[in-house]
Design a protein around this motif. Structure first.
Motif, PDB file in Angstrom:
ATOM      1  N   HIS B 140       0.834  -1.196   0.000  1.00  0.00           N
ATOM      2  CA  HIS B 140       0.000   0.000   0.000  1.00  0.00           C
ATOM      3  C   HIS B 140       0.872   1.251   0.000  1.00  0.00           C
ATOM      4  O   HIS B 140       0.619   2.213  -0.730  1.00  0.00           O
ATOM      5  CB  HIS B 140      -0.930  -0.002   1.218  1.00  0.00           C
ATOM      6  CG  HIS B 140      -1.792   1.218   1.313  1.00  0.00           C
ATOM      7  ND1 HIS B 140      -1.615   2.165   2.295  1.00  0.00           N
ATOM      8  CD2 HIS B 140      -2.802   1.650   0.541  1.00  0.00           C
ATOM      9  CE1 HIS B 140      -2.491   3.134   2.110  1.00  0.00           C
ATOM     10  NE2 HIS B 140      -3.227   2.847   1.060  1.00  0.00           N
ATOM     11  N   PHE B 142       3.855   1.572  -1.195  1.00  0.00           N
ATOM     12  CA  PHE B 142       4.447   1.734  -2.528  1.00  0.00           C
ATOM     13  C   PHE B 142       3.446   2.332  -3.516  1.00  0.00           C
ATOM     14  O   PHE B 142       3.815   3.117  -4.377  1.00  0.00           O
ATOM     15  CB  PHE B 142       4.990   0.391  -3.041  1.00  0.00           C
ATOM     16  CG  PHE B 142       6.460   0.223  -2.781  1.00  0.00           C
ATOM     17  CD1 PHE B 142       6.942   0.089  -1.491  1.00  0.00           C
ATOM     18  CD2 PHE B 142       7.371   0.241  -3.825  1.00  0.00           C
ATOM     19  CE1 PHE B 142       8.302  -0.038  -1.240  1.00  0.00           C
ATOM     20  CE2 PHE B 142       8.737   0.113  -3.593  1.00  0.00           C
ATOM     21  CZ  PHE B 142       9.196  -0.032  -2.298  1.00  0.00           C
ATOM     22  N   GLN B 143       2.176   1.935  -3.376  1.00  0.00           N
ATOM     23  CA  GLN B 143       1.157   2.524  -4.255  1.00  0.00           C
ATOM     24  C   GLN B 143       0.987   4.004  -3.963  1.00  0.00           C
ATOM     25  O   GLN B 143       0.895   4.827  -4.867  1.00  0.00           O
ATOM     26  CB  GLN B 143      -0.178   1.809  -4.067  1.00  0.00           C
ATOM     27  CG  GLN B 143      -0.175   0.420  -4.627  1.00  0.00           C
ATOM     28  CD  GLN B 143      -1.513  -0.260  -4.431  1.00  0.00           C
ATOM     29  OE1 GLN B 143      -2.265   0.068  -3.515  1.00  0.00           O
ATOM     30  NE2 GLN B 143      -1.811  -1.221  -5.280  1.00  0.00           N
ATOM     31  N   MET B 144       0.948   4.342  -2.677  1.00  0.00           N
ATOM     32  CA  MET B 144       0.738   5.734  -2.293  1.00  0.00           C
ATOM     33  C   MET B 144       1.869   6.640  -2.771  1.00  0.00           C
ATOM     34  O   MET B 144       1.646   7.806  -3.074  1.00  0.00           O
ATOM     35  CB  MET B 144       0.597   5.861  -0.760  1.00  0.00           C
ATOM     36  CG  MET B 144      -0.712   5.391  -0.188  1.00  0.00           C
ATOM     37  SD  MET B 144      -2.150   6.370  -0.711  1.00  0.00           S
ATOM     38  CE  MET B 144      -1.995   7.835   0.299  1.00  0.00           C
TER      39      MET B 144
END
Lengths: 246, 246
Positions: B140, B142-144
């Motif tokens: 999560h 890394f996505q943000m």
């Protein structure tokens, strides 16, 4: 700076956010509190572009940023440091995803917060509080116009938490970038922020907004002032109303 | 170590007391004597097996890692191949080996295929497990921060899987010696497997045991070699520890 304009979000039939609007000014520290399950995490996922909006718009410096990832600086609840990277290599991670990282800036910041001796250490050698400092530095060094902090101290013990709040206040006061800070602690919000936004329970919208009048630089003393207690009481009432409302 | 010495002593004493003929079960002292005496003739066989095992292991590791990456990153390939992969493990290598000889002759290729087959599976399974164990909060995060899919894989999931990959390689390394010996049984000019078949057909049981001990030593040696590599590659935590949630 950051404008949240009338946004809606549902997951299947569950409406999580409804008509939520607020803004964060340039150089302003805004805290958001709300009852648990009030869609605070969803809000960050929307701002971070990880989840898509149903309605409304999210603007950063006048530009729509919904569905765009990597435009905000982000500090999660857990430090989320990569265990196989040294502290220095962790700090430059976000930059590394875009371009060649600025090692000097990273070292400078580690130095500023007294962690320069740990540049080559690995995360497991650091205490929880130190790891969160590194995580905050990483968000700063990523060099984005706004920082979004998602309950960053909630996993720490009470003493470390107070220490980290004082540290964050003094670090932020020398740096003054726009910050959006989500928390479930009333005291934390009052101590840190210029403005506190209270969310309703699900579906979340703005219930109240209060200006925090304390001058900066702030010290621990304000926690004992009458104004602090009064504001705390007020926020507590808001949250209680939400918790028992139906 | 002490316990192994103790077992060897019991073996020695019982063989002598029960007067077991040495073609049936030679005493450890006799095996040791044979090992030192036939060292010059035996050593080239050992070298041949080491070469074969290392080459096979290397190819097996490379194939295993590639397949694991493909299966992890492309869902449709995973759905297509994973069941076949599991099924293939129910076919004993000993049955496959003569077939491979029929198809590919007595050269290097069928031998390498045999070793590859025994090494491949533990690596694929361990690697895929490693990828899957990557904590959700890190993904999560890394996505943000706006990581692309390939950045998420190469900067997070891939290094996160290192400890798991090394456990797979350790198992594969010990299997590779066994695979090499089996491959040599089926037809080779040199190797521990050849030495074993020759000794067996001439009732030199002591030499069979020399071969067995050589196999054990080789497996251990390879195992520790991989452990050494693991300590070099897996940073931030001691070897043999998978990255835990922090």
């Amino acid at each position: 700076m950051l404008h949240i304009q009338n946004i809606d979000k549902s997951f299947d039939s569950l409406q999580v956010i409804q008509g939520l609007s607020f803004e964060v000014q340039d150089g302003e520290f805004v805290a958001i509190i709300g009852p648990s399950g009030s869609g605070k995490s969803t809000l960050f996922q929307l701002i971070g572009g990880v989840t898509s909006l149903d309605e409304g718009a999210i603007l950063l410096d006048g530009e729509a940023i919904q569905q765009q990832r990597g435009v905000i600086g982000y500090m999660p609840q857990q430090p989320c440091l990569l265990p196989w990277r040294t502290i220095l290599d962790n700090v430059i991670l976000v930059e590394e995803l875009r371009h060649k990282p600025n090692m000097e800036l990273a070292k400078e910041w580690l130095d500023k917060v007294g962690l320069s001796a740990f540049q080559q250490a690995y995360p497991h050698e650091l205490s929880g509080g130190m790891q969160q400092r590194v995580s905050f530095i990483r968000a700063i060094v990523s060099n984005k116009p706004i920082l979004c902090l998602d309950e960053p101290f909630s996993a720490l013990d009470e003493f470390t938490r107070l220490e980290m709040q004082a540290w964050l206040v003094s670090t932020w006061e020398t740096y003054r970038k726009s910050v959006l800070f989500v928390t479930h602690s009333i005291e934390e919000a009052l101590f840190l922020a210029d403005r506190v936004i209270v969310l309703t329970k699900r579906p979340a919208t703005v219930k109240a907004e209060i200006e925090v009048p304390f001058a900066r630089p702030r010290t621990e003393d304000i926690r004992h002032s009458a104004t602090f207690t009064a504001l705390k009481q007020q926020l507590f009432t808001y949250l209680k109303e939400e918790a028992y409302a139906d | 170590m002490l316990f192994i010495a103790f077992l060897l002593c019991i073996w020695e004493i019982s063989v002598r007391l029960a007067e077991i003929p040495h073609w049936l079960l030679p005493a450890p002292s006799r095996i040791f004597k044979e090992a030192t005496q036939s060292y010059d003739t035996f050593f080239p066989h050992v070298m041949a097996t080491i070469q074969l095992a290392l080459l096979g292991l290397t190819i097996g590791v490379l194939c295993g890692l590639s397949v694991a990456i493909l299966l992890h990153r492309f869902v449709f390939i995973r759905e297509l191949l994973y069941p076949i992969l599991i099924m293939s493990q129910n076919i004993p290598v000993l049955v496959l080996a003569p077939l491979l000889i029929i198809w590919f002759g007595f050269g290097l290729l069928p031998k390498l295929i045999i070793i590859c087959l025994v090494c491949f599976f533990p690596i694929v399974i361990a690697t895929m497990d490693g990828f899957r164990q990557t904590p959700a909060e890190l993904k999560h995060y890394f996505q943000m921060i706006g990581a692309s899919k390939s950045q998420l894989f190469w900067k997070l999931e891939w290094p996160y899987a290192y400890p798991a990959i090394f456990s797979g390689v350790k198992i594969a390394a010990t299997y590779s010696v066994m695979g090499a010996v089996i491959a040599e049984w089926l037809g080779a000019k040199k190797g521990i497997g050849v030495y074993m078949t020759l000794s067996q057909s001439s009732f030199r049981t002591d030499r069979v045991f020399v071969a067995i001990f050589a196999i054990i030593l080789l497996s251990l040696l390879l195992f520790y070699l991989i452990r050494l590599l693991e300590q070099l590659f897996v940073k931030g935590r001691g070897a043999d520890v998978t990255y835990s949630k922090h």
